[in-house]
Design an enzyme around this catalytic site. Structure first.
Site, PDB file in Angstrom:
ATOM      1  CD  GLU C 282       5.322   3.399   8.870  1.00  0.00           C
ATOM      2  OE1 GLU C 282       5.151   4.000   7.795  1.00  0.00           O
ATOM      3  OE2 GLU C 282       6.231   2.576   9.050  1.00  0.00           O
ATOM      4  CD  GLU C 285      -1.113   4.433  10.075  1.00  0.00           C
ATOM      5  OE1 GLU C 285      -0.071   5.020   9.703  1.00  0.00           O
ATOM      6  OE2 GLU C 285      -1.943   3.959   9.292  1.00  0.00           O
ATOM      7  CB  CYS C 302       9.399   4.018   3.680  1.00  0.00           C
ATOM      8  SG  CYS C 302       9.027   3.966   5.400  1.00  0.00           S
ATOM      9  CB  SER C 322       1.658   3.092   7.519  1.00  0.00           C
ATOM     10  OG  SER C 322       1.776   4.413   7.989  1.00  0.00           O
ATOM     11  CE  LYS C 361      11.424   7.085  -1.519  1.00  0.00           C
ATOM     12  NZ  LYS C 361      10.313   7.231  -0.560  1.00  0.00           N
ATOM     13  CD  GLU C 364       7.111   8.375  -2.363  1.00  0.00           C
ATOM     14  OE1 GLU C 364       6.642   7.576  -1.549  1.00  0.00           O
ATOM     15  OE2 GLU C 364       8.245   8.884  -2.245  1.00  0.00           O
ATOM     16  CD  GLU C 369      -2.540   9.165  -5.013  1.00  0.00           C
ATOM     17  OE1 GLU C 369      -1.442   9.514  -5.501  1.00  0.00           O
ATOM     18  OE2 GLU C 369      -3.195   8.192  -5.451  1.00  0.00           O
ATOM     19  CB  CYS C 501      16.825   2.614   0.702  1.00  0.00           C
ATOM     20  SG  CYS C 501      15.116   2.686   1.221  1.00  0.00           S
TER      21      CYS C 501
END
Lengths: 143, 410, 570
Positions: C282, C285, C302, C322, C361, C364, C369, C501
């Protein structure tokens, strides 16, 4: 300037919902999304409002909404026998619609004609002092 | 024979061209303060059910500072047995309009709503036309009779929810929300519609106010007795020979006369069991106890209330459990669902009554009374708090006669 | 100065506060249920009603402001009797029976209702449970809803709407039909839910809980043909002990590793390693976008709750995200390629389990993807429950170290667990990479703390980096609106959950009001205690690039460590 500020001049959501209900016979999902956009409310929130009020529907209703009062004054004058007759004639329970989308039946609370009960309402029209036979005649006239 | 007094009732008042607006003209002449004083001195109490003094409400609202102020006419008449507001809206809408104008003028509001229940389609139609012609005739939306007072009025249709008759629920409903009550304080007079000071008045209260200010009926304020002034519209229904709408002067007629003279007595050859004196949120008065003058205080003394003026006569031919279930179903279905005592209490009462009807169970009077107390003391709004008055009063008066299942009295 | 009397105690107050708050000051506990700190007052449950002298009706303490001279009784007989009757009514709607009982409930060990019953001295239950017959909503990959348990206290609705700014829940219908539900009863998986799980933390009834994968993980651990590796997110180690100790802020990294080893995981690794890796990708990037006129501001990626949020509500900004996968997904991708190769294990045999403070999560890991990177996701709560059911005495465990290859991390990775942490970690690395000089002071105080939105301008070798940090989706929305209104930023950290988190929807449900502060202090303590505090200094990261990924942003790094997003309808 003052006009823009006051919420008095904003369209009332309740009135909007009435207009949509009248136009479509229910509140279609696309309209809910439009309202959600217009009023900056989560669509769940708009749904919560709609479902609170018994005159709004999220599914299509019959051409004729039959409302029969069973509140105390009508009940004392045997509205339950009218109700039983209409239910069996239409084959519906309260809040149901006939398959041909002709009739929706609603057992409702007081319609404000307590001195002339039992009372029945077909769409916007009030019928007072009804009995079993009169009720079925009224339904037949709708056919 | 009991006589009606005719102030609120009367000939149709629908033609704005022939209506003189004497009350509001009078108010404009004497000014805001004196208008409020007149209403205060008249001892007028709210006719929606709660009975709060109208003049005091106006006075407090007039004193509150606000960017905007609102007057809301509560025409969400929903208490079973009540139809007086519908009568006024359909037959005498100009009086209602004048009442709204008076309230607005008195408290310094220039915007008002009338919220009419959605089921009253005829009232809605009539009142919409009245508003429209009033705008054309420069009664609304324009400086009234060359004064500095100008009022804008909007009509909102309810959509089938009894609880919106509670003033704070009604405000939420106008704002396009679920019609649930608000926590008070703040009271609407401080922070109501769109967070602005708001006066909510019942249709009949506003018509009474119009009579108070009407130079043609100066005696109106003298009618009745201290604590119960003026006249009251009564909606007679149930097992009566002559049900209908009547207007009576407070304290000049007894409940017995109301039932037997005005109402023509009980239909068929039946005997009266009790009277529900003010709609189903009020405690019943037994047939043998009707001989007292009709007034706020007389009902209060008997643990009941004159409520909305819905006087329902119930004869001995009816099954009491069936009636309690009817009332219970009403409250169960019509609670807004927000506060736990009202939502769950009314649900449980219905369950208990049903179990009594269908099963061979003993009626759990202690449990009913515990639930009744919980609702009365802790529910969030007045409608909730009074929701078990009828049922607990029937059980109090007739509990011993109730028998298991089915038919329940000797 | 305002004087009043509560339960015979004279109190003086500087300002008007609620009776409930005033009682707290006087060390009087009034039971509450629909009340929650940080949410608007609802006044529905009425459990907090108290007696005010001179008034017949009781007043809700949460919603009633104290007035001069008020005399209040919070526990008179009238009040106590009423609370008991009321609680009977409430419990009847919670529908406890043989099928739906306390033993299998997600809140079995910390039931708010049970605590209230004890506080008010409930002694009898005269009412049968209400059977509504609602079916379980299991439309979501992350959160399950059991409406039968719901008592309509409205806390989830307010949390979702007021804190997270979304509003997937509503109260629908009225009277006995009143329910909490989603738009047209669609189910959480079919509406604009971000899977953040904050509603779970607010639910007092256990009607909301994560989609359990406990059983699947226990099964896979018994499968001899599989090589099961586990990763633990940064925020887990400062919360996992709470269900055992009832105490917030303890660090138990070593015990966590031991427990996982005892449970039979073949390798115990750390998501922190992948956090360091994330900073490399990141950070690269970011530098690349700054140098080459790329799309700015760059948004961190994230937090999967935040990702779904932007996909639903601000799809026009997806290019600002990102492309770097989240640490959880990077870990999975690396475990199944690099680790498989280094350890000589067939990648098909590797099963990746994540321990996350997060419910999103779970969603996710199921995204098409990135499908296959991670096989199972357990919340901190689920892991605690597994540890209990395996008979492991967690608090007294010896400490162990993570397995090396994917288990070593810098302090920069640890702070990923708190709001501001990703930003600070990125700044540490970016500054050194851009200037080529070692940082003097390593802490970036401006992005620390618990405020919902933090802004900072950071000088990096002549470059002024305009940074912002938002935690909680309500705040994320505010920042997005600032951007829409023309405010300029270069780099923004977004975390879906309040506090980041460590306050995730998968964390233990705490009754400690200061739980976030305590967890945050623990996280900073871990960082401070480490010698290695910058991601780019992690030797195992260097090794990963040297042996496998070539360099940050390489073709293979892109293939394994980057992803795409998609616009979603509301």
């Amino acid at each position: 300037m003052d006009k823009l500020k006051s919420l008095f001049y904003q369209d009332s959501l309740l009135e909007k919902l009435h207009q949509i209900q009248i136009t479509y016979g229910y509140i279609p999902e696309a309209e809910i999304e439009n309202l959600s956009e217009k009023y900056q409310l989560a669509r769940a929130n708009v749904y919560g409002v709609i479902s609170f009020y018994s005159m709004f529907y999220t599914e299509p209703t019959g051409k004729y909404i039959i409302r029969i009062c069973d509140s105390i004054s009508c009940h004392l004058n045997e509205s339950d026998s009218v109700l039983r007759a209409v239910k069996s004639y239409l084959g519906l329970k309260s809040h149901q619609t006939t398959e041909d989308k002709k009739f929706t039946l609603e057992v409702v609370e007081c319609l404000g004609h307590c001195g002339e009960g039992p009372v029945m309402m077909v769409n916007n029209k009030i019928f007072t002092k009804i009995n079993k036979n009169k009720a079925l005649e009224i339904l037949n006239d709708c056919m | 024979m009991a006589q009606e007094k005719l102030y609120l009732k009367g000939d149709k008042l629908l033609d704005i061209s022939n209506y003189e607006f004497k009350s509001i003209k009078n108010a404009l002449r004497i000014g805001r303060e004196k208008t409020i004083k007149k209403v205060k001195d008249s001892g007028l109490k709210g006719r929606g059910g709660a009975g709060f003094p109208t003049g005091i409400k106006w006075e407090m609202a007039a004193e509150v500072e606000g960017k905007e102020k609102y007057v809301v006419c509560n025409a969400d008449e929903g208490e079973p047995g009540t139809f007086k507001d519908r009568y006024l809206l359909e037959e005498r809408p100009l009086k209602v309009l004048e009442g709204i104008m008076l309230a607005a003028y008195a408290v310094g509001a220039d915007k008002a709503y009338i919220y009419i229940r959605g089921e009253y389609s005829k009232s809605i139609e009539i009142f919409s036309e009245i508003i429209e012609t009033a705008r054309e005739k420069k009664i609304l939306d324009a400086n009234l009779f060359d004064s500095d007072f100008k009022l804008e009025l909007k009509l909102i249709r309810g959509a089938g929810a009894y609880v919106c008759g509670d003033e704070t629920s009604l405000i939420n409903s106008i704002e396009g929300k679920r019609g649930r009550s608000r926590i008070k304080p703040p009271y609407p007079i401080e922070k109501g519609l769109f967070k602005q000071p708001t006066v909510v008045n019942n249709v009949e209260s506003l018509c009474c106010a119009a009579e108070v200010l009407n130079p043609d009926s100066e005696e109106f304020s003298e009618l009745g007795i201290k604590g119960s002034k003026g006249t009251k519209l009564l909606c007679l229904s149930g097992d009566l020979n002559k049900p209908g709408l009547y207007e009576v002067e407070f304290a000049q007629i007894t409940l017995a006369e109301i039932i037997y003279d005005l109402g023509g007595g009980i239909k068929g050859n039946e005997d009266l069991r009790f009277v529900i004196p003010g709609g189903i949120s009020t405690a019943v008065i037994k047939a043998e106890d009707l001989d007292f003058p009709y007034s706020y205080q007389a009902f209060e003394k008997r643990g009941s209330s004159l409520g909305s003026g819905a006087v329902i006569a119930v004869s001995k031919k009816h099954d009491l459990i069936d009636l309690m279930l009817n009332v219970s179903r009403f409250y169960m279905d019509e609670t807004c669902g927000t506060c736990f005592p009202c939502r769950e209490g009314n649900r449980q009462i219905n369950k208990i009554l049903n179990a009594f009807k269908e099963e061979d169970r003993k009626i759990e009077t202690e449990l009913i009374s515990d639930i009744g107390n919980t609702i009365r003391l802790a529910a969030r709004c007045g409608l909730g708090q009074s929701s078990l008055n009828f049922i607990t009063s029937v059980i109090e008066n007739y509990g011993k006669e109730l028998k298991f299942g089915g038919k329940i009295y000797a | 100065m305002l004087r009043a009397e509560i339960d015979g105690l004279n109190i003086e107050l500087e300002e008007k506060i609620s009776i409930l708050d005033a009682a707290k000051k006087a060390n009087i506990n009034i039971p509450t249920l629909c009340y929650e700190d940080g949410l608007s007052i609802y006044g529905g449950c009425r459990l907090c009603v108290v007696e005010v002298e001179g008034e017949d009706l009781l007043k809700p303490a949460c919603a009633t402001e104290i007035e001069e001279g008020m005399k209040i009784k919070t526990h008179s007989k009238k009040v106590r009797d009423l609370r008991k009757n009321l609680f009977e009514l409430i419990i009847a709607t919670h529908n406890i029976d043989c099928q739906l009982n306390c033993l299998t409930c997600s809140r079995a060990s910390n039931c708010e209702l049970k605590d209230i019953a004890e506080d008010i001295g409930l002694s009898k239950m005269r009412l049968d449970p209400i059977k509504r017959g609602d079916s379980v909503d299991n439309s979501s990959y992350a959160v399950i809803r059991e409406p039968e348990k719901c008592i309509s206290c409205n806390r989830c609705i307010r949390k979702c709407e007021e804190v997270q700014g979304i509003g997937i829940f509503t109260t629908a219908n009225r009277g006995p039909e009143t329910v909490v539900t989603t738009f047209k009863d669609r189910g959480m998986g079919n509406v604009e839910c971000t899977n953040c799980g904050q509603c779970i933390l607010s639910c007092p009834t256990g009607a909301l809980h994560e989609l359990y994968q406990k059983e699947s993980v226990l099964d896979i651990l018994n499968d001899e043909t599989k090589h099961v590796v586990v990763q633990t997110a940064p925020a887990v180690r400062v919360a996992i002990s709470e269900p055992f100790s009832n105490q917030a802020g303890d660090i138990s990294t070593g015990q966590l590793v031991t427990a996982l080893k005892r449970l039979g995981f073949d390798a115990v690794f750390d998501t922190n390693f992948a956090a360091d890796l994330t900073i490399m990708e990141e950070g690269t990037e970011l530098i690349d976008r700054i140098n080459n006129d790329g799309k700015l501001p760059l948004f961190t990626s994230c937090s999967p709750g935040w990702i779904k949020f932007i996909e639903h509500f601000y799809p026009e900004y997806l290019d600002n995200l990102s492309s770097a996968k989240s640490p959880q997904q990077m870990f999975g991708a690396v475990a199944k390629s690099y680790y498989a190769k280094e350890a000589g294990i067939d990648s098909d045999k590797i099963v990746v389990v994540s321990i996350m403070p997060c419910t999103a999560k779970k969603f996710e890991a199921k995204r098409e993807e990135m499908a296959g990177d991670v096989d199972y996701v357990l919340t901190t709560r689920e892991l605690a429950s597994i540890i209990k059911s395996a008979g492991i005495d967690f608090l007294n465990l010896e400490e162990s170290e993570y397995d090396e290859l994917l288990g070593v991390s810098s302090g920069a990775a640890d702070i990923f667990g708190t709001t501001g942490g990703v930003m600070e970690a990125a700044l540490r690395t970016a500054t050194e990479l851009i200037t080529g000089e070692e940082l003097g002071k390593i802490e970036f105080e401006a992005v620390r703390g618990l405020e919902g939105i933090k802004k900072a301008e950071v000088e990096i070798g002549g470059l002024k980096l305009r940074a912002a940090v938002a935690n909680g989706l309500g705040n994320a929305r505010k920042v997005m609106e600032m951007i829409k209104d023309g405010e300029e930023f270069d780099f923004i950290e977004f975390m879906a959950c309040p506090g980041g988190c460590m306050g995730g929807g998968g964390q233990p449900i705490s009754s400690d009001k200061n739980v976030l502060e305590k967890r945050q202090q623990a996280i900073y303590k871990i960082d401070k205690s480490k010698k290695m505090r910058k991601s780019h200094e992690n030797p195992y990261i260097k090794k990963l690039y040297d042996n496998y990924l070539e360099k940050p942003g390489s073709e293979i790094a892109h293939k394994l460590l980057h992803t795409k997003y998609k616009a979603r309808k509301i």
